[in-house]
Motif scaffolding. Structure first.
Motif, PDB file in Angstrom:
ATOM      1  N   TYR A  30     -84.163  10.056  45.692  1.00 30.59           N
ATOM      2  CA  TYR A  30     -82.610  10.207  45.379  1.00 30.59           C
ATOM      3  C   TYR A  30     -82.464  11.123  43.768  1.00 30.59           C
ATOM      4  CZ  TYR A  30     -81.684   6.956  49.077  1.00 30.59           C
ATOM      5  OH  TYR A  30     -81.662   6.239  50.336  1.00 30.59           O
ATOM      6  N   ARG A  37     -77.829   7.506  39.982  1.00 33.12           N
ATOM      7  CA  ARG A  37     -77.343   6.056  40.117  1.00 33.12           C
ATOM      8  C   ARG A  37     -77.783   5.468  41.331  1.00 33.12           C
ATOM      9  NH1 ARG A  37     -70.790   4.999  39.074  1.00 33.12           N
ATOM     10  NH2 ARG A  37     -71.329   6.090  37.395  1.00 33.12           N
ATOM     11  N   ARG A  38     -77.960   6.037  42.698  1.00 35.08           N
ATOM     12  CA  ARG A  38     -78.187   5.374  43.850  1.00 35.08           C
ATOM     13  C   ARG A  38     -79.863   5.172  43.443  1.00 35.08           C
ATOM     14  NH1 ARG A  38     -75.870   6.793  48.807  1.00 35.08           N
ATOM     15  NH2 ARG A  38     -74.958   8.582  48.092  1.00 35.08           N
ATOM     16  N   VAL A  41     -80.408   1.880  41.237  1.00 28.98           N
ATOM     17  CA  VAL A  41     -80.091   0.755  42.247  1.00 28.98           C
ATOM     18  C   VAL A  41     -81.136   0.478  43.119  1.00 28.98           C
ATOM     19  CG1 VAL A  41     -78.334  -0.135  43.914  1.00 28.98           C
ATOM     20  CG2 VAL A  41     -77.552   0.922  41.772  1.00 28.98           C
ATOM     21  N   VAL A  42     -81.516   1.407  43.845  1.00 28.46           N
ATOM     22  CA  VAL A  42     -82.728   1.345  44.976  1.00 28.46           C
ATOM     23  C   VAL A  42     -83.872   1.115  44.255  1.00 28.46           C
ATOM     24  CG1 VAL A  42     -83.849   2.642  46.625  1.00 28.46           C
ATOM     25  CG2 VAL A  42     -81.510   2.628  46.801  1.00 28.46           C
ATOM     26  N   THR A  45     -84.017  -2.503  42.548  1.00 24.20           N
ATOM     27  CA  THR A  45     -83.997  -3.555  43.571  1.00 24.20           C
ATOM     28  C   THR A  45     -85.322  -3.737  44.489  1.00 24.20           C
ATOM     29  OG1 THR A  45     -81.842  -3.025  43.774  1.00 24.20           O
ATOM     30  CG2 THR A  45     -82.634  -4.542  45.566  1.00 24.20           C
ATOM     31  N   ILE A  46     -85.841  -2.454  44.871  1.00 24.77           N
ATOM     32  CA  ILE A  46     -87.333  -2.628  45.495  1.00 24.77           C
ATOM     33  C   ILE A  46     -88.496  -3.117  44.685  1.00 24.77           C
ATOM     34  CG2 ILE A  46     -89.026  -1.259  46.718  1.00 24.77           C
ATOM     35  CD1 ILE A  46     -86.409   0.462  47.834  1.00 24.77           C
ATOM     36  N   THR A  49     -87.995  -6.774  44.053  1.00 21.50           N
ATOM     37  CA  THR A  49     -88.407  -7.865  45.176  1.00 21.50           C
ATOM     38  C   THR A  49     -89.855  -7.637  45.395  1.00 21.50           C
ATOM     39  OG1 THR A  49     -86.375  -6.910  46.488  1.00 21.50           O
ATOM     40  CG2 THR A  49     -87.985  -7.849  47.385  1.00 21.50           C
ATOM     41  N   VAL A  51     -92.081  -7.378  42.954  1.00 19.37           N
ATOM     42  CA  VAL A  51     -92.575  -8.006  42.001  1.00 19.37           C
ATOM     43  C   VAL A  51     -92.620  -9.556  41.879  1.00 19.37           C
ATOM     44  CG1 VAL A  51     -92.463  -8.467  39.378  1.00 19.37           C
ATOM     45  CG2 VAL A  51     -92.951  -6.190  40.298  1.00 19.37           C
ATOM     46  N   LEU A 113     -87.912  -1.548  53.004  1.00 14.08           N
ATOM     47  CA  LEU A 113     -86.937  -0.851  52.440  1.00 14.08           C
ATOM     48  C   LEU A 113     -87.111   0.352  51.688  1.00 14.08           C
ATOM     49  CD1 LEU A 113     -85.217  -4.215  50.542  1.00 14.08           C
ATOM     50  CD2 LEU A 113     -84.392  -2.906  52.523  1.00 14.08           C
ATOM     51  N   LEU A 116     -86.945   2.966  54.422  1.00 16.55           N
ATOM     52  CA  LEU A 116     -85.512   3.384  54.957  1.00 16.55           C
ATOM     53  C   LEU A 116     -85.140   4.299  53.767  1.00 16.55           C
ATOM     54  CD1 LEU A 116     -83.067   2.484  56.217  1.00 16.55           C
ATOM     55  CD2 LEU A 116     -82.684   0.840  54.596  1.00 16.55           C
ATOM     56  N   CYS A 117     -85.475   4.409  52.316  1.00 15.62           N
ATOM     57  CA  CYS A 117     -84.925   5.063  51.335  1.00 15.62           C
ATOM     58  C   CYS A 117     -85.642   6.106  51.238  1.00 15.62           C
ATOM     59  CB  CYS A 117     -85.232   4.212  50.103  1.00 15.62           C
ATOM     60  SG  CYS A 117     -84.093   2.880  49.778  1.00 15.62           S
ATOM     61  N   ASN A 120     -84.028   8.137  54.282  1.00 15.76           N
ATOM     62  CA  ASN A 120     -82.674   8.614  53.794  1.00 15.76           C
ATOM     63  C   ASN A 120     -82.780   9.702  52.984  1.00 15.76           C
ATOM     64  OD1 ASN A 120     -79.992   7.427  51.950  1.00 15.76           O
ATOM     65  ND2 ASN A 120     -79.795   7.701  54.185  1.00 15.76           N
TER      66      ASN A 120
ATOM     67  N   PHE B  12     -99.380 -13.754  37.889  1.00 17.97           N
ATOM     68  CA  PHE B  12     -99.419 -12.886  39.138  1.00 17.97           C
ATOM     69  C   PHE B  12    -100.684 -13.212  39.932  1.00 17.97           C
ATOM     70  CE2 PHE B  12     -96.007 -10.688  36.879  1.00 17.97           C
ATOM     71  CZ  PHE B  12     -95.332 -10.400  37.897  1.00 17.97           C
ATOM     72  N   ALA B  34     -81.273  -8.493  48.052  1.00 21.13           N
ATOM     73  CA  ALA B  34     -82.170  -7.012  48.067  1.00 21.13           C
ATOM     74  C   ALA B  34     -81.799  -6.051  49.184  1.00 21.13           C
ATOM     75  CB  ALA B  34     -83.358  -7.291  47.725  1.00 21.13           C
ATOM     76  N   VAL B  38     -79.978  -2.519  48.888  1.00 20.14           N
ATOM     77  CA  VAL B  38     -80.558  -1.362  49.522  1.00 20.14           C
ATOM     78  C   VAL B  38     -79.761  -0.756  50.701  1.00 20.14           C
ATOM     79  CG1 VAL B  38     -82.678  -0.271  50.255  1.00 20.14           C
ATOM     80  CG2 VAL B  38     -82.984  -1.959  48.230  1.00 20.14           C
ATOM     81  N   ALA B  41     -76.617   0.776  49.378  1.00 23.21           N
ATOM     82  CA  ALA B  41     -77.118   1.889  48.659  1.00 23.21           C
ATOM     83  C   ALA B  41     -77.246   3.240  49.639  1.00 23.21           C
ATOM     84  CB  ALA B  41     -78.065   2.053  47.778  1.00 23.21           C
ATOM     85  N   THR B  42     -77.924   3.128  50.866  1.00 19.91           N
ATOM     86  CA  THR B  42     -78.301   4.132  51.666  1.00 19.91           C
ATOM     87  C   THR B  42     -77.070   4.519  52.538  1.00 19.91           C
ATOM     88  OG1 THR B  42     -78.924   2.716  53.460  1.00 19.91           O
ATOM     89  CG2 THR B  42     -80.594   3.634  51.939  1.00 19.91           C
ATOM     90  N   VAL B  47     -72.205   6.046  44.916  1.00 16.54           N
ATOM     91  CA  VAL B  47     -72.355   4.550  44.513  1.00 16.54           C
ATOM     92  C   VAL B  47     -71.394   4.553  43.352  1.00 16.54           C
ATOM     93  CG1 VAL B  47     -73.951   2.836  43.422  1.00 16.54           C
ATOM     94  CG2 VAL B  47     -74.936   4.338  45.142  1.00 16.54           C
TER      95      VAL B  47
END
Lengths: 137, 91
Positions: A30, A37-38, A41-42, A45-46, A49, A51, A113, A116-117, A120, B12, B34, B38, B41-42, B47
């Protein structure tokens, strides 16, 4: 080489760059398409998740030997997972029970996820190019 | 500074202590959040903070509500099979 072939080759290279960057850095696809911005965010978040999954279950949840199918999903997060898998495959980080399940689910879902990105981002690149071609025609 | 980095990295290499308790189900909440973030966002065209947060919260709530209903139904089925069915079958 015709002009059309050259254009198709250029598109494939562009899609390859978008796909590769989206895999290397979550949200990178993206970002290169200008959707900062997208991407932020993506990406955040990924990574968070993934970590969190590693924190809960330790790096032992990335197991390329005994949990190959989970590893296939985890590797979609980033090529960095190869390195984590190599560190963990020595067998020094054994983990069982609920932390193992939760860690594995978190890291694998993060990978899926990101997949998916990636798809996309490639779709957005394709749509933008199609629109550009329509406008120029 | 280095001690801090080492202790973060060391966390970790050792799993957290999570028992098989009803509370461990709450670990689904961050993951659901999460997924909602996501996925939305897609899906959204652009956004923008406020509508994005609203749509994400709605999706998060829908997923949690559906899972709660599914859990209730499954618990009711499990209770019926374990507690009531043997009596009805004459065991």
């Amino acid at each position: 080489m015709t002009a059309r072939n050259a254009k198709e080759k250029g598109s494939l290279i562009q899609w390859g760059i978008v796909g590769l960057l989206a895999w290397v850095v979550p949200g990178g696809g993206y970002w290169i398409l200008g959707d900062r911005r997208r991407a932020t965010v993506v990406g955040l978040t990924i990574v968070a998740t993934f970590v969190l999954g590693l924190y809960v279950g330790s790096i032992g949840v990335v197991d390329p030997v005994n949990a190959r199918y989970w590893y296939a999903a985890q590797i979609m997060t980033s090529p960095v997972v190869f390195w984590v898998g190599r560190c963990a495959s020595a067998g020094a980080y054994t983990v069982y029970g609920r932390p193992y399940e939760i860690g594995q689910i978190y890291t694998s879902i993060a990978g899926l996820l990101n997949l998916l990105c990636i798809i996309n981002a490639l779709y957005i690149a394709h749509v933008r190019e199609a629109h550009a071609q329509e406008d120029s025609a | 500074m280095i001690d801090g980095v080492v202790s973060v990295l060391a966390s970790f290499t050792k799993p957290e202590q999570i028992g098989t308790t009803p509370q461990s189900v709450l670990w689904m909440l961050p993951l659901t959040a999460a997924i909602a973030v996501v996925y939305k966002a897609t899906k959204v065209h652009r956004v923008v903070a406020k509508p994005f947060f609203k749509e994400t919260a709605l999706l998060f709530g829908s997923i949690v509500a559906f899972m709660a209903v599914a859990a209730l139904i499954l618990s009711a089925v499990a209770w019926f099979v374990n507690e009531k069915l043997p009596g009805l079958m004459g065991y």
